[in-house]
Scaffold this motif. Structure first.
Motif, PDB file in Angstrom:
ATOM      1  N   GLU A 251       5.188  -6.595  -3.655  1.00 35.16           N
ATOM      2  CA  GLU A 251       3.570  -7.091  -4.112  1.00 35.16           C
ATOM      3  C   GLU A 251       3.050  -7.826  -3.539  1.00 35.16           C
ATOM      4  OE1 GLU A 251       3.127  -7.643  -7.369  1.00 35.16           O
ATOM      5  OE2 GLU A 251       5.109  -5.781  -7.718  1.00 35.16           O
ATOM      6  N   PRO A 252       1.745  -7.859  -3.787  1.00 37.74           N
ATOM      7  CA  PRO A 252       1.168  -8.448  -2.464  1.00 37.74           C
ATOM      8  C   PRO A 252       1.387  -9.968  -2.350  1.00 37.74           C
ATOM      9  CG  PRO A 252       0.580  -7.306  -4.048  1.00 37.74           C
ATOM     10  CD  PRO A 252       1.023  -7.549  -4.551  1.00 37.74           C
ATOM     11  N   SER A 253       0.921 -10.078  -1.128  1.00 36.84           N
ATOM     12  CA  SER A 253       1.767 -11.758  -1.223  1.00 36.84           C
ATOM     13  C   SER A 253       0.513 -13.192  -1.044  1.00 36.84           C
ATOM     14  CB  SER A 253       1.902 -11.541   0.880  1.00 36.84           C
ATOM     15  OG  SER A 253       0.456 -11.735   0.866  1.00 36.84           O
ATOM     16  N   PRO A 254       0.901 -14.040  -1.571  1.00 41.15           N
ATOM     17  CA  PRO A 254      -0.452 -14.672  -1.984  1.00 41.15           C
ATOM     18  C   PRO A 254      -1.589 -14.896  -0.973  1.00 41.15           C
ATOM     19  CG  PRO A 254       2.460 -16.045  -2.231  1.00 41.15           C
ATOM     20  CD  PRO A 254       2.598 -14.581  -1.408  1.00 41.15           C
ATOM     21  N   ASP A 255      -0.935 -15.062   0.763  1.00 38.68           N
ATOM     22  CA  ASP A 255      -2.334 -15.027   1.127  1.00 38.68           C
ATOM     23  C   ASP A 255      -3.508 -13.996   0.863  1.00 38.68           C
ATOM     24  OD1 ASP A 255      -1.135 -16.952   2.579  1.00 38.68           O
ATOM     25  OD2 ASP A 255      -0.078 -15.436   3.994  1.00 38.68           O
ATOM     26  N   GLU A 256      -2.074 -12.978   0.731  1.00 36.80           N
ATOM     27  CA  GLU A 256      -3.950 -11.739  -0.094  1.00 36.80           C
ATOM     28  C   GLU A 256      -4.421 -11.810  -1.636  1.00 36.80           C
ATOM     29  OE1 GLU A 256      -1.959  -7.827   0.260  1.00 36.80           O
ATOM     30  OE2 GLU A 256      -1.102  -7.929   2.036  1.00 36.80           O
ATOM     31  N   LEU A 257      -3.699 -12.346  -2.100  1.00 42.14           N
ATOM     32  CA  LEU A 257      -4.789 -12.986  -3.120  1.00 42.14           C
ATOM     33  C   LEU A 257      -5.514 -13.814  -2.824  1.00 42.14           C
ATOM     34  CD1 LEU A 257      -2.137 -12.984  -5.397  1.00 42.14           C
ATOM     35  CD2 LEU A 257      -3.101 -11.065  -5.535  1.00 42.14           C
ATOM     36  N   ASP A 258      -5.231 -14.506  -1.940  1.00 40.16           N
ATOM     37  CA  ASP A 258      -5.909 -15.997  -2.097  1.00 40.16           C
ATOM     38  C   ASP A 258      -7.897 -14.835  -0.717  1.00 40.16           C
ATOM     39  OD1 ASP A 258      -4.912 -17.504  -2.838  1.00 40.16           O
ATOM     40  OD2 ASP A 258      -3.600 -18.546  -0.935  1.00 40.16           O
ATOM     41  N   ASP A 259      -7.667 -14.311  -0.806  1.00 41.05           N
ATOM     42  CA  ASP A 259      -8.476 -13.486   1.000  1.00 41.05           C
ATOM     43  C   ASP A 259      -9.580 -13.023  -0.483  1.00 41.05           C
ATOM     44  OD1 ASP A 259      -7.276 -13.907   3.117  1.00 41.05           O
ATOM     45  OD2 ASP A 259      -6.015 -11.996   3.084  1.00 41.05           O
ATOM     46  N   ALA A 260      -9.124 -13.213  -1.957  1.00 41.64           N
ATOM     47  CA  ALA A 260      -9.616 -12.415  -3.040  1.00 41.64           C
ATOM     48  C   ALA A 260     -11.544 -13.934  -3.055  1.00 41.64           C
ATOM     49  CB  ALA A 260      -9.439 -11.954  -3.876  1.00 41.64           C
ATOM     50  N   TYR A 261     -10.715 -14.883  -2.567  1.00 41.60           N
ATOM     51  CA  TYR A 261     -11.251 -16.266  -3.380  1.00 41.60           C
ATOM     52  C   TYR A 261     -11.978 -16.482  -1.842  1.00 41.60           C
ATOM     53  CZ  TYR A 261      -9.679 -15.907  -7.585  1.00 41.60           C
ATOM     54  OH  TYR A 261      -9.169 -15.559  -9.119  1.00 41.60           O
ATOM     55  N   LYS A 262     -11.732 -16.016  -0.830  1.00 43.11           N
ATOM     56  CA  LYS A 262     -12.520 -17.049   0.722  1.00 43.11           C
ATOM     57  C   LYS A 262     -14.143 -17.044   0.753  1.00 43.11           C
ATOM     58  CE  LYS A 262     -13.081 -12.168   3.563  1.00 43.11           C
ATOM     59  NZ  LYS A 262     -12.841 -11.564   3.548  1.00 43.11           N
ATOM     60  N   ASP A 263     -14.669 -16.113  -0.316  1.00 44.27           N
ATOM     61  CA  ASP A 263     -16.155 -16.162  -0.311  1.00 44.27           C
ATOM     62  C   ASP A 263     -16.482 -17.789  -1.431  1.00 44.27           C
ATOM     63  OD1 ASP A 263     -16.380 -14.658   1.592  1.00 44.27           O
ATOM     64  OD2 ASP A 263     -16.712 -13.174  -0.910  1.00 44.27           O
TER      65      ASP A 263
ATOM     66  N   ARG B 130       0.788  -1.426   0.508  1.00 47.52           N
ATOM     67  CA  ARG B 130      -0.166  -0.295   0.256  1.00 47.52           C
ATOM     68  C   ARG B 130       0.904   1.397  -0.185  1.00 47.52           C
ATOM     69  NH1 ARG B 130      -3.820  -1.420   4.764  1.00 47.52           N
ATOM     70  NH2 ARG B 130      -4.920  -3.669   3.612  1.00 47.52           N
ATOM     71  N   LEU B 131       1.793   0.822   0.615  1.00 45.73           N
ATOM     72  CA  LEU B 131       2.847   2.465   0.895  1.00 45.73           C
ATOM     73  C   LEU B 131       3.937   1.904  -0.149  1.00 45.73           C
ATOM     74  CD1 LEU B 131       3.179   3.598   4.600  1.00 45.73           C
ATOM     75  CD2 LEU B 131       1.878   4.122   2.977  1.00 45.73           C
ATOM     76  N   ALA B 132       4.824   2.829  -0.996  1.00 43.40           N
ATOM     77  CA  ALA B 132       5.631   2.145  -2.003  1.00 43.40           C
ATOM     78  C   ALA B 132       7.420   3.619  -1.545  1.00 43.40           C
ATOM     79  CB  ALA B 132       5.902   2.798  -3.173  1.00 43.40           C
ATOM     80  N   VAL B 133       8.570   3.057  -1.455  1.00 46.07           N
ATOM     81  CA  VAL B 133       9.712   3.901  -0.833  1.00 46.07           C
ATOM     82  C   VAL B 133      10.136   5.111  -2.446  1.00 46.07           C
ATOM     83  CG1 VAL B 133      12.190   4.046   0.005  1.00 46.07           C
ATOM     84  CG2 VAL B 133      10.550   2.451   1.095  1.00 46.07           C
ATOM     85  N   VAL B 134      10.002   5.703  -2.400  1.00 49.91           N
ATOM     86  CA  VAL B 134      10.514   6.756  -4.075  1.00 49.91           C
ATOM     87  C   VAL B 134      11.905   7.258  -3.796  1.00 49.91           C
ATOM     88  CG1 VAL B 134       9.981   8.297  -6.157  1.00 49.91           C
ATOM     89  CG2 VAL B 134       8.009   6.597  -4.599  1.00 49.91           C
ATOM     90  N   GLU B 135      12.747   6.990  -3.879  1.00 44.72           N
ATOM     91  CA  GLU B 135      13.894   8.197  -4.522  1.00 44.72           C
ATOM     92  C   GLU B 135      14.432   9.171  -5.170  1.00 44.72           C
ATOM     93  OE1 GLU B 135      17.864   9.060  -5.422  1.00 44.72           O
ATOM     94  OE2 GLU B 135      17.639   8.444  -6.490  1.00 44.72           O
ATOM     95  N   HIS B 136      14.094  10.548  -5.170  1.00 50.89           N
ATOM     96  CA  HIS B 136      14.300  11.217  -5.716  1.00 50.89           C
ATOM     97  C   HIS B 136      15.101  11.951  -5.110  1.00 50.89           C
ATOM     98  CE1 HIS B 136      12.888  14.412  -8.386  1.00 50.89           C
ATOM     99  NE2 HIS B 136      12.649  15.133  -7.435  1.00 50.89           N
ATOM    100  N   ARG B 137      16.332  12.384  -6.438  1.00 54.97           N
ATOM    101  CA  ARG B 137      17.129  13.602  -5.252  1.00 54.97           C
ATOM    102  C   ARG B 137      18.080  13.528  -4.297  1.00 54.97           C
ATOM    103  NH1 ARG B 137      15.563  19.810  -6.951  1.00 54.97           N
ATOM    104  NH2 ARG B 137      15.186  19.108  -8.859  1.00 54.97           N
TER     105      ARG B 137
END
Length: 181
Positions: free
Chosen positions: A160-172, A126-133
Motif C-alpha cells: 500500500e502507498p505510504s501516508p507520506d505519498e498520500l500527503d504529496d497530493a496535498y503539497k500544493d 508500483r510493482l507487485a509479487v504474484v505467485e503462479h504455479r
C-alpha cells in the motif's frame, strides 16, 4: 442352407446353383426381417409415447449440462492461458537481484531477491509479487487487476502507498499557521 449340405446337394445333382443361391438369399432376408422385428417396439401407446418423451427430455437436459461443463472447462483453460501470456509479457527479471524483499505469504514470511530500483518500486506499490504455479513473478501493479480478473485465486503481494505519498497530493495546499484548534 449349410454350406456343406449345399455342396452335397449340388454334387448329387438334386439342386442346381441358381436354386441353392435363391434359397440362401431367402434365408438371409428372413434373418434380417427377424432382427428388425425383434428391435421394433410394441405399437405406440399414449403411455409409451409419454415415457419416450420424458427419456428424450432427460437426455437433452443431460446433454445441455455436459455442454455447460465443457464450456466452463474451456473458459478455465483459456483464462489460465491468458494468465500465462500476461506473466510472460509483463514479468520483470529477478535474476540480478541483490536486495531481499520480504512479504507475507499466507502465514509465512517469504523473501525474493530484487534490485534496488525494484525494491523501491515494490515499497511504493508500483510493482507487485504474484505467485503462479509455485513460482513468484514480479509484475507492474497495473497488470494485477487483469490477472485477478482471469484468476481470482492468484496470490498477490502489493504494498500500500505510504501516508507520506498520500500527503504529496496535498503539497500544493499549505496549512495556515494561524489556525486555532
Amino acid at each position: 442352407m449349410n454350406d456343406t449340405l449345399r455342396q452335397q446337394l449340388l454334387k448329387a445333382g438334386v439342386v442346381d446353383k441358381k436354386q441353392a443361391d435363391k434359397v440362401a438369399q431367402e434365408a438371409r432376408k428372413e434373418k434380417k426381417q427377424a432382427r428388425k422385428k425383434g428391435k421394433k417396439a410394441a405399437p405406440e401407446t399414449p403411455e409409451a409415447k409419454r415415457l419416450a418423451e420424458e427419456a428424450r427430455k432427460e437426455r437433452a437436459e443431460r446433454d445441455r449440462a455436459l455442454n455447460r461443463q465443457r464450456e466452463a472447462d474451456k473458459q478455465q483453460r483459456s483464462a489460465a492461458a491468458q494468465v500465462e501470456d500476461i506473466l510472460k509479457q509483463h514479468a520483470l527479471s529477478m535474476r540480478d537481484g541483490d536486495r531481499p524483499y520480504n512479504f507475507t505469504y499466507g502465514t509465512v514470511i517469504r523473501k525474493v531477491e530484487v534490485t534496488v530500483e525494484q525494491h523501491k518500486q515494490l515499497a511504493q506499490g508500483r510493482l507487485a509479487v504474484v505467485e503462479h504455479r509455485k513460482r513468484f513473478h514480479l509484475v507492474p501493479a497495473t497488470v494485477v487487476p487483469k490477472l485477478l480478473e482471469r484468476d481470482a485465486s492468484l496470490f498477490v503481494a502489493l504494498a500500500e502507498p505510504s501516508p507520506d505519498e498520500l500527503d504529496d497530493a496535498y503539497k500544493d495546499f499549505p496549512i495556515p499557521d494561524d489556525l486555532d484548534w
